[in-house]
Design an enzyme around this catalytic site. Structure first.
Site, short mmCIF file in Angstrom:
data_model
loop_
_atom_site.label_atom_id
_atom_site.label_comp_id
_atom_site.label_asym_id
_atom_site.label_seq_id
_atom_site.Cartn_x
_atom_site.Cartn_y
_atom_site.Cartn_z
N GLY A 142 0.14 -5.22 3.90
CA GLY A 142 -0.51 -3.91 3.97
C GLY A 142 -0.87 -3.36 2.60
O GLY A 142 -1.54 -2.34 2.50
N VAL A 143 -0.43 -4.01 1.55
CA VAL A 143 -0.72 -3.71 0.15
C VAL A 143 -0.74 -2.21 -0.18
O VAL A 143 -1.52 -1.76 -1.02
CB VAL A 143 -2.03 -4.39 -0.37
CG1 VAL A 143 -1.95 -5.88 -0.17
CG2 VAL A 143 -3.29 -3.87 0.30
N CYS A 144 0.15 -1.43 0.43
CA CYS A 144 0.30 -0.01 0.08
C CYS A 144 -1.00 0.76 0.24
O CYS A 144 -1.32 1.62 -0.57
CB CYS A 144 0.75 0.14 -1.37
SG CYS A 144 2.52 0.25 -1.52
N ASN A 145 -1.78 0.41 1.26
CA ASN A 145 -3.01 1.16 1.47
C ASN A 145 -3.24 1.35 2.97
O ASN A 145 -4.07 0.68 3.57
CB ASN A 145 -4.19 0.41 0.81
CG ASN A 145 -5.39 1.32 0.65
OD1 ASN A 145 -5.81 1.98 1.59
ND2 ASN A 145 -5.92 1.38 -0.55
#
Ligand SMILES: *Cc1c(COP(=O)(O)O)cnc(C)c1O
Length: 812
Positions: free
Chosen positions: A392-395
């Site tokens: 989810g790469v913090c986004n």
């Protein structure tokens, strides 16, 4: 010659190839494609910083000593230098040093929250988690798409209060897909929306943008009020961030009340409560306590070295832009044998309306359009030494919009067990995250090309039937026997071979003594695994029934003061034994992400042995059969689609069973296990191993046959002598059940594999095989399988045993 032309026409910085190996020795043998996470630091930067540190004495600022004065003046010079790096006039902007971009965001949020009536908040959907979280501090908050931002920029405020300040925040570049957003938003939203008493402030999250692009704050009227960034992403070092504040917006910080050391001119405490905040510069009031002096000093070296190696940010931008285009085009054009695309791109093409930074988000589909699991890609990438990011790469907003996930789907995934960073990344047929590759100033053409080669080699189905199975001939001609039996008393450690002629007890939980112990990290309680600690393979347990002991020997090199061997009683009540005064205590631990309650040995002699040989603080834990609640686990194995969807060769043998209906699923999920990953018993067959070794030979990657031991099976099944070549490989995939010595075992599904199979169980050394070849020949639905889970079909009533040489009969 060729690289000079490239530089001339494309802006590709060919010098990088000349200094790469020397400046980035830590990259030896790997391809780093996670610049959006952090960027590697050049050797000259570390050398220059070390030189600066050892030739100067830096004191704590705020005193008159020469060392203190030196720190103070260097810090003020560097503050100015950083402002100039962004073309920001110190009369118009102030720079506050913070820990990272997130701390800068939080400083702004804290100030606005302290306003008498709080604040309203609008943020763009592609915001990093650290921007999204601001909403929890607000009166009202809205997540906006591009159109809604344009509406805001044309002056229509979505908030009803005309008094309360509004903060509008957005990323200069999305950390998820590299999309860049108009810098003009900062000005238009502020200018058009501010009306009457309502003040509108703009916050630009430039953390991703400034790694590969210049940021020009030369015009204070168009600049954002607040700009945040992290230096480690640009330079690799130091771990430090900045909040750049437009002086015109400084009043936001007036309501903040806390003061810390260094931010006040005078404080009165005893009879009266009074203080005078420092008033000349904003940064003096916001930098509480001692500054990260040495980190700030390191910025001097970072700025110098970056300029020497890469020139200006404009040059970095053209260099990364060139590589980005090459990577994007390359991924986008990859096709399977049937012309389907391999990669589904979420990032915009550079030529599209939005400008894009050198970050590419995508997912992979196989030739039949099924999504490839991210965990699987990550395993193979790790093995091949590619550093990428998946998930989810913090986004959160960017991901849901790219993947078309609705809020209810996110919540449903959450309640069915999905968590950031777990193996279950394809939920209900949809991916829950992306593969992200990102480039930086020191990336090269060969980084790009080797990644393209990797995806092409492993994820293109050249002939649509490549991964489908060879036709199965009946294997009942071959007489099968139990070839060997292994027990792994301590999870992830070496095996114990059951000697021939011994009847070994089989329990519903698995073979007696298998995976009854484990090592847990002393701090986290997490069960240790060979994946992380390959040396565990060199810990060799021996079940000594004569003495009633588990003897454990470490066969790797140890310092002379460390014992090589320890033993502990097999008895479940060690306090009965005089020799050991072991007292158990229970500890919440995690095995494969599942919370369990295990009994922890508290004998220092035992725990020190394991901690010293492995070099990690750990404790031995026991998880005996018969526990209740969290001292009990259940099998998770189930039949895989590839096992059930096979069309049988007409007239050859009966169809394998269909996937479990709800009833049989229940019995399988109620099957108990100890500390094995998924099921009571794991079996492999020698013909499948032979087939795999033949494939490895064919690939040219052969460095000696892969041994059966790497699969850590309990039972190795093989043809009785001389018949080895008469049995079909991978027949075990289709066995519904088998009989061993006349006792029935249910097959519980194929065993999913990870790169742990690449650890040589004799030497603890890692290699690429057999995972690389398995990935090419045994991947179904984006997952890699070898061997089969199984379990004893009877109950607890009668004792059942297994012996080497016993006949194995598949039920057809
Ligand atoms: C990395 C990043 C952040 C967070 O940076 P920290 O250094 O973790 O505070 C915020 N926003 C974007 C766009 C980023 O790329």
């Amino acid at each position: 010659m060729e690289t000079t032309t490239r530089q001339g026409t494309t802006g590709y910085n060919a010098k990088v190839e000349i200094f790469r190996d020397q400046e980035y020795p830590m990259l030896n043998g790997c391809v780093y494609l996670d610049h959006a996470g952090t960027t590697p630091y050049p050797k000259s930067l570390m050398d220059r910083f070390a030189q600066d540190m050892t030739s100067n004495l830096f004191g704590n600022p705020h005193s008159a000593s020469a060392s203190s004065q030196l720190s103070t003046s260097r810090i003020e010079d560097i503050r100015l230098r950083v402002l100039q790096f962004f073309n920001a006039d110190p009369d118009e902007f102030d720079l506050v040093f913070v820990a990272n971009a997130t701390a800068g965001i939080k400083l702004v949020a804290d100030a606005l929250r302290a306003a008498p009536d709080g604040f309203d908040y609008a943020y763009h959907y592609a915001s990093h988690t650290s921007l999204v979280g601001v909403r929890e501090e607000t009166r009202n908050s809205l997540c906006l798409d591009d159109k809604e931002v344009e509406a805001l920029a044309s002056g229509s405020s979505p908030f009803s209060s005309a008094e309360r300040p509004v903060l509008f925040a957005y990323p200069g570049q999305s950390n998820m897909d590299g999309r860049r957003y108009p810098l003009s938003w900062s000005r238009t939203v502020r200018d058009k929306c501010t009306s009457g008493n309502r003040k509108v402030y703009t916050l630009l999250d430039a953390a991703a943008l400034v790694c590969s692009s210049p940021l020009d704050l030369s015009c204070p009227d168009t600049a954002p009020d607040f700009t945040v960034l992290s230096f480690y992403k640009i330079f690799g070092f130091p771990d430090l961030g900045a909040l750049i504040v437009r002086r015109g917006a400084e009043d936001v910080f007036l309501p903040t009340r806390y003061f810390g050391g260094g931010t006040v001119d005078m404080v009165v405490c005893l009879k009266e409560q009074w203080h005078a905040p420092k008033s000349q510069f904003l940064h003096e009031r916001l930098e509480h306590g001692t500054l990260p002096i040495h980190n700030i000093i390191a910025l001097d070296s970072a700025l110098d070295v970056h300029k020497e190696l890469f020139g200006s940010m404009q040059e970095v931008s053209t260099h990364t832009g060139f590589l980005h285009k090459r990577l994007y085009r390359g991924l986008k054009s990859l096709r399977h044998g049937n012309q389907n695309s391999v990669c589904t791109m979420y990032s915009p093409d550079q030529d599209e309306a939005f400008e894009a930074g050198p970050v590419i988000a995508f997912n992979i589909q196989n030739g039949q359009n099924a999504w490839v699991s991210l965990a699987e890609v990550e395993k193979l990438a790790t093995l091949k030494n590619f550093h990428i990011r998946t998930g989810g790469v913090c986004n959160p907003g960017g991901i849901t919009s790219a993947l078309g996930l609705e809020p209810w789907e996110m919540k449903q995934n959450f309640s069915s067990g999905f968590r950031c960073g777990t193996d279950n990344d394809i939920m209900a047929g949809k991916p829950t995250g992306v593969i992200r590759v990102s480039l930086g100033a020191m990336s090269t053409i060969s980084d790009v090309d080797s990644f393209l080669g990797f995806i092409s080699e492993f994820y293109r189905d050249l002939s649509p039937s490549l991964m489908s199975r060879q036709s199965l001939r009946p294997s009942n001609k071959a007489e099968l026997v139990v070839h060997s039996i292994s027990i792994y008393p301590i999870k992830s450690c070496g095996g114990f071979e059951v000697p021939p002629g011994i009847d070994w007890e089989v329990r519903p939980e698995g073979l007696a003594w298998d995976r009854e112990w484990c090592l847990v990290h002393q701090g986290t309680g997490q069960a240790l695994s060979q994946k992380r600690y390959p040396k565990m393979a060199l810990i060799r347990p021996f079940l000594d029934f004569e003495r009633g002991e588990l003897r454990v020997r470490y066969v790797g090199p140890v310092p002379s003061h460390v014992h090589r061997e320890i033993s502990l009683p097999l008895s479940k009540n060690p306090s009965l034994f005089q020799r050991l005064t072991a007292s158990f205590r229970s500890k919440a631990s995690r095995v494969c992400g599942e919370e369990i309650l295990a009994q922890i040995y508290s004998v220092p002699e035992i725990n020190n042995f394991f901690s010293e040989v492995l070099g990690v603080p750990c404790l031995l834990a026991r998880f005996p059969p018969g526990g209740q609640g969290k001292s009990m686990r259940h099998s998770k194995a189930h039949l895989q689609k590839h096992q059930t969807s096979l069309a049988p060769v007409p007239g050859s043998f009966p169809r394998p069973p269909s996937p479990p209906d709800s009833d049989s699923e229940k019995t399988s999920s109620e099957r108990r296990i100890l500390l094995a990953n998924e099921s009571p018993i794991l079996a492999i067959t020698l013909p499948s191993l032979d087939a795999l070794n033949a494939e490895i030979k064919r690939s040219g990657n052969h460095k000696g046959d892969v041994s059966a031991a790497v699969f850590r099976a309990n039972i190795v099944i093989g043809p009785s002598s001389k018949q080895r070549n008469q049995m079909e490989p991978y027949a075990e995939d289709t066995w519904p059940s088998i009989r061993i010595g006349g006792h029935k075992y249910e097959m519980l599904g194929s065993c999913r594999r990870c790169h742990m199979v690449c650890i040589n169980q004799e030497t603890a050394e890692k290699s690429e095989e057999p995972f690389v070849t398995l990935s090419k020949t045994r991947r179904f639905d984006g997952k890699v399988f070898f061997g089969t889970h199984m379990g004893y079909a009877g109950g607890y009533e009668k004792v059942q045993t297994i012996r080497i040489g016993e006949r194995v009969e598949p039920d057809w």
